[in-house]
Write a protein that holds these residues in place. Structure first.
Motif, mmCIF file in Angstrom:
data_model
loop_
_atom_site.group_PDB
_atom_site.id
_atom_site.type_symbol
_atom_site.label_atom_id
_atom_site.label_comp_id
_atom_site.label_asym_id
_atom_site.label_seq_id
_atom_site.Cartn_x
_atom_site.Cartn_y
_atom_site.Cartn_z
ATOM 1 N N ALA A 232 0.830 -1.205 0.000
ATOM 2 C CA ALA A 232 0.000 0.000 0.000
ATOM 3 C C ALA A 232 0.863 1.254 0.000
ATOM 4 N N GLU A 233 1.963 1.232 0.762
ATOM 5 C CA GLU A 233 2.872 2.380 0.793
ATOM 6 C C GLU A 233 3.551 2.584 -0.561
ATOM 7 N N THR A 234 3.859 1.478 -1.215
ATOM 8 C CA THR A 234 4.482 1.553 -2.544
ATOM 9 C C THR A 234 3.565 2.264 -3.529
ATOM 10 N N LEU A 235 2.283 1.952 -3.492
ATOM 11 C CA LEU A 235 1.345 2.602 -4.405
ATOM 12 C C LEU A 235 1.161 4.073 -4.054
ATOM 13 N N ALA A 236 1.226 4.385 -2.759
ATOM 14 C CA ALA A 236 1.155 5.792 -2.353
ATOM 15 C C ALA A 236 2.353 6.568 -2.896
ATOM 16 N N LEU A 237 3.521 5.947 -2.881
ATOM 17 C CA LEU A 237 4.712 6.571 -3.454
ATOM 18 C C LEU A 237 4.525 6.801 -4.948
ATOM 19 N N ALA A 238 4.009 5.816 -5.645
ATOM 20 C CA ALA A 238 3.813 5.940 -7.091
ATOM 21 C C ALA A 238 2.908 7.123 -7.413
ATOM 22 N N ARG A 239 1.825 7.252 -6.677
ATOM 23 C CA ARG A 239 0.911 8.374 -6.929
ATOM 24 C C ARG A 239 1.568 9.716 -6.622
ATOM 25 N N ALA A 240 2.386 9.756 -5.561
ATOM 26 C CA ALA A 240 3.087 10.998 -5.214
ATOM 27 C C ALA A 240 4.087 11.383 -6.291
ATOM 28 N N LEU A 241 4.777 10.395 -6.853
ATOM 29 C CA LEU A 241 5.745 10.679 -7.913
ATOM 30 C C LEU A 241 5.046 11.213 -9.156
ATOM 31 N N GLU A 242 3.877 10.669 -9.470
ATOM 32 C CA GLU A 242 3.117 11.179 -10.609
ATOM 33 C C GLU A 242 2.698 12.629 -10.358
ATOM 34 N N ARG A 243 2.205 12.928 -9.163
ATOM 35 C CA ARG A 243 1.801 14.300 -8.849
ATOM 36 C C ARG A 243 2.983 15.262 -8.913
ATOM 37 N N SER A 244 4.175 14.779 -8.572
ATOM 38 C CA SER A 244 5.360 15.647 -8.545
ATOM 39 C C SER A 244 5.915 15.930 -9.927
ATOM 40 N N GLY A 245 5.472 15.165 -10.935
ATOM 41 C CA GLY A 245 5.888 15.478 -12.295
ATOM 42 C C GLY A 245 6.635 14.390 -13.043
ATOM 43 N N ALA A 246 6.703 13.171 -12.515
ATOM 44 C CA ALA A 246 7.352 12.086 -13.255
ATOM 45 C C ALA A 246 6.538 11.749 -14.495
ATOM 46 N N ASP A 247 7.242 11.494 -15.603
ATOM 47 C CA ASP A 247 6.576 11.116 -16.853
ATOM 48 C C ASP A 247 6.346 9.616 -16.969
ATOM 49 N N ALA A 248 7.137 8.830 -16.243
ATOM 50 C CA ALA A 248 7.006 7.369 -16.288
ATOM 51 C C ALA A 248 7.649 6.795 -15.033
ATOM 52 N N LEU A 249 7.212 5.607 -14.660
ATOM 53 C CA LEU A 249 7.773 4.882 -13.529
ATOM 54 C C LEU A 249 8.358 3.571 -14.021
ATOM 55 N N ASN A 250 9.619 3.341 -13.697
ATOM 56 C CA ASN A 250 10.278 2.070 -14.019
ATOM 57 C C ASN A 250 10.359 1.290 -12.715
ATOM 58 N N VAL A 251 9.724 0.140 -12.654
ATOM 59 C CA VAL A 251 9.546 -0.570 -11.396
ATOM 60 C C VAL A 251 10.619 -1.646 -11.227
ATOM 61 N N GLY A 252 11.493 -1.444 -10.245
ATOM 62 C CA GLY A 252 12.518 -2.422 -9.910
ATOM 63 C C GLY A 252 12.056 -3.350 -8.807
ATOM 64 N N ILE A 253 12.771 -4.436 -8.627
ATOM 65 C CA ILE A 253 12.414 -5.445 -7.624
ATOM 66 C C ILE A 253 13.645 -5.786 -6.791
ATOM 67 N N GLY A 254 13.507 -5.715 -5.472
ATOM 68 C CA GLY A 254 14.518 -6.251 -4.566
ATOM 69 C C GLY A 254 15.693 -5.335 -4.300
ATOM 70 N N TRP A 255 16.327 -5.550 -3.152
ATOM 71 C CA TRP A 255 17.573 -4.904 -2.786
ATOM 72 C C TRP A 255 18.720 -5.862 -3.038
ATOM 73 N N HIS A 256 19.930 -5.329 -3.061
ATOM 74 C CA HIS A 256 21.092 -6.190 -3.255
ATOM 75 C C HIS A 256 21.285 -7.152 -2.085
ATOM 76 N N GLU A 257 20.738 -6.837 -0.936
ATOM 77 C CA GLU A 257 20.915 -7.694 0.234
ATOM 78 C C GLU A 257 19.700 -8.569 0.524
ATOM 79 N N SER A 258 18.651 -8.492 -0.312
ATOM 80 C CA SER A 258 17.468 -9.318 -0.065
ATOM 81 C C SER A 258 17.782 -10.784 -0.343
ATOM 82 N N ARG A 259 17.040 -11.656 0.318
ATOM 83 C CA ARG A 259 17.306 -13.090 0.230
ATOM 84 C C ARG A 259 16.347 -13.806 -0.714
ATOM 85 N N LEU A 260 15.602 -13.043 -1.482
ATOM 86 C CA LEU A 260 14.744 -13.639 -2.513
ATOM 87 C C LEU A 260 15.417 -13.436 -3.860
ATOM 88 N N PRO A 261 15.673 -14.497 -4.618
ATOM 89 C CA PRO A 261 16.272 -14.310 -5.944
ATOM 90 C C PRO A 261 15.363 -13.445 -6.810
#
Length: 661
Positions: A232-261
């Motif tokens: 839910a927080e992720t989607l709130a961020l996406a909407r905030a970025l759109e309001r701030s003026g982003a033209d597109a969102l490129n969605v990444g997955i995971g941190w370098h230290e996460s334990r999910l491949p």
């Protein structure tokens, strides 16, 4: 499958794109080195010719403390000049280039930057084992200004767009996550406070560059870290970025230290597309996806389901610089598919080495001219593994008349055996690619044939690529007993599985074989799903109990496997219940089991099957066939070096030899 949605034109802000296939950001490990600028430009130019609608560069650090090895520093005058030259060359080639603006935050390494890393809070990084300094409010203003200045530079330098890096655990992502943001001021605490930094960076950039310059924000769709940002927080961020003026969102997955491949071959194609789809459903601007969209089928399906508007894979462009062109021309057969093996790309990047590609030996050396032979020769290649296939392909591309001899019925050698390992079925794509390429080049491929010395002497040049065969230690008592087999016999399907299996040898091959046996012995996931969807609770865990013991002489199991994939393999062995015995030597095989020992004790392991993964030895029967001097053959791959199997080295060596013919 003929893609249709991938071929449609699209827009990111004011930027018109010919189709939906972008090239995502990746590092070659040469950025910032002026002596390598020509190579970097040649790398991108080849992808422009290969049809990339938009190319995103690797990181360009907006401040020195947020940079590192193989990154441009936008505060360095020469780096700015290099980037201007790079943008000019890509424009001249007819391409579109976006500059990725980055601050690495707590992932920066002080030994590389000479500065203390900075982050929202002074929380240690498990990746770097350094504790960053917390940014002050004045520091935050300085970072925001640096992002805005970097965007203005990119616009003025001739880039077509920028991408703001706010994913993968870097600084802006760190502000968003409660795991790395413990602030109690306006940039932390509440959700609005954690969103604020990214939103203000976008707003400040938009104010600086105006409405017409395209701004992409790479955000994290899922950090894959317990206790981090919620969906839910992720989607709130996406909407905030759109309001701030982003033209597109490129969605990444995971941190370098996460334990999910997230990027390895064990991850199913398109596995994270639904996460990108959730973001797309929350905003009205275009959304881009990347992870595990390495084939036209996976990419087309993601677009067809409405999960994203564009795809931006990265490593598939390493494997095939004509990734988009071949899809646009419906040449699926000619596509060299990325294996997601990480061996020559991510593993080398993390080791601070120049990046290449296992299946494309020209990756990272595009500036070197590919010269056709002045005088075409007749060339015999003996051996149809990947080294022989690459040697035959390159020699034929240079204009030579090539004949390939393979003693077995099928091409592929050890690579074909490896394709049976879980997560490595994609290796067959490489063999398909070579087979098609040789057909198109007119190579005479002869299987089930072992050429005689007289036959080979009729050729101008001979390349020996006979590969390796399993090594069976002469000192191992009982190695000839019926319960013993080699990894090659097992993977070739020549032996049924036992129920109490001991694998001797805990290197990469032994670990892979343990994974193969464990996966083969278990019921398939689709069978589990069939029972579960119908409420049948009595579905067994596996058809019959199988006990697997992996015996390793070394205390480090899977030694030699790359840093980005070794931990995944070990997790799989643990998940499948493989017993791992470290620091033990195999003394003897006897009916009913194996005696193992170390310097303290000896143990008996009951077994009805013993699989030897005790190394390889070169197949040398062709080495002296043609004699010495000018008639001596060129030897490549495992036939020249039987160390732990290394397909990247074999393919690269075969390419280099063929370029000298």
């Amino acid at each position: 499958m003929i893609p249709t949605l991938l071929l449609r034109p699209g827009r990111i802000g004011s930027l018109a794109l010919d189709h939906r296939m972008l090239m995502g950001a990746m590092h070659l490990g040469i950025e910032g080195d002026r002596s390598q600028l020509g190579q970097l430009a040649a790398f991108y130019e080849e992808r422009v010719r290969g049809g990339a609608a938009l190319i995103v560069t690797g990181h360009a650090a907006v401040l020195p403390e947020g940079g590192g090895h193989g990154m441009y520093d936008l505060t360095a005058a020469d780096h700015r000049e290099q980037l201007r030259e790079l943008a000019g060359r890509i424009r001249a080639a007819g391409g579109k280039l976006a500059l990725q603006l980055t601050h690495t935050g707590r992932y920066a390494r002080g030994e590389e930057t000479g500065l203390a890393p900075r982050a929202p809070s002074a929380i240690a990084s498990r990746l770097t084992r350094e504790t960053p300094e917390a940014l002050t409010l004045a520091d935050i203003a300085r970072v925001q200004e640096a992002f805005a200045e970097g965007a203005a530079f990119a616009r003025d330098a001739g880039f077509h767009a920028i991408e703001i890096m706010g994913s993968e655990g870097y600084l802006l992502n760190e502000f968003m996550s409660p795991l790395t943001n413990a602030r109690d001021d306006g940039y932390g605490g509440t959700l609005e406070g954690r969103i604020r930094m990214s939103a203000e960076v976008v707003a400040r950039i938009r104010e600086r560059v105006g409405r017409e310059f395209p701004v992409i924000f790479r955000m994290s769709g899922d950090d894959c870290m317990d206790g981090s940002t919620t969906p839910a927080e992720t989607l709130a961020l996406a909407r905030a970025l759109e309001r701030s003026g982003a033209d597109a969102l490129n969605v990444g997955i995971g941190w370098h230290e996460s334990r999910l491949p997230t990027v390895g071959a064990t991850v199913p194609a398109g596995a994270f597309a639904h996460i990108v789809g959730a973001v797309r459903g929350a905003v009205g601007i275009p959304v881009i996806g990347a992870n595990r969209l390495h084939t036209p089928e996976a990419a087309e399906q993601a677009l067809a389901r409405g999960d994203m508007d564009f795809v931006a894979p990265a490593r598939p462009w390493l494997a095939d610089p004509e990734f988009a062109r071949k899809i646009l021309q419906a040449d699926r057969d000619g596509l060299n598919v990325c294996l997601a093996c990480n061996q020559a790309c991510l593993d080398r990047a993390f080791a601070r080495k120049t990046v290449g590609c296992l299946v494309n030996p020209r990756a990272g050396r595009e500036a070197e001219p590919f010269v056709r032979a002045a005088a075409p020769l007749t060339v015999a290649v003996v051996g149809g593994g990947v080294a022989g296939l690459q040697a035959a392909k390159t020699a034929a591309e240079r204009g030579h008349a090539v004949t390939l001899f393979e003693a077995r019925e099928r091409l592929g050698g050890q690579f074909l055996l490896a394709s049976r390992i879980p997560g490595k079925a994609v290796f067959r794509e490489t063999l398909r690619y070579y087979t098609v390429a040789l057909q198109r080049l007119g190579v005479d491929v002869r299987t089930n044939v072992s050429p005689s010395a007289d036959e080979l002497r009729a050729f101008d040049r001979v390349v020996v690529a006979t590969g390796v065969q399993p090594h069976v230690p002469e000192t191992l008592a009982g190695a000839d007993l019926p319960l013993v087999c080699t990894y090659a016999e097992l993977l070739a399907g020549g032996r049924p599985l036992g129920r109490r299996i001991v694998i001797v040898g805990g290197g990469g091959i032994g670990s892979d074989v343990a994974h193969y046996i464990a996966e083969t012995a278990a019921l398939r996931p689709d069978v589990h799903a069939f029972f579960a969807e119908r409420g049948y609770a009595a579905a067994p865990a596996q058809a019959a109990p199988v006990r697997i013991t992996l015996v390793s002489r070394s205390e480090k199991v899977a030694k030699g496997v790359g840093v980005t994939t070794r931990w995944v393999l070990l997790e799989e062995l643990k998940r499948r219940g493989v017993d791992v015995l470290k620091g033990y030597r195999c003394r003897a095989v006897v009916p009913g089991g194996v005696w193992v020992e170390n310097d303290v004790e000896e143990r008996f392991l009951e077994a009805d099957q013993v699989v030897l993964c005790t190394g390889q030895r070169s197949r040398t029967e062709w080495m002296g066939l043609l004699g010495e001097g000018d008639r001596r053959p060129d030897v490549v791959g495992g036939a020249s070096d039987a160390a732990e199997l290394n397909a990247a080295r074999a393919i690269r060596q075969a390419y280099e030899i063929a370029m000298t013919l």
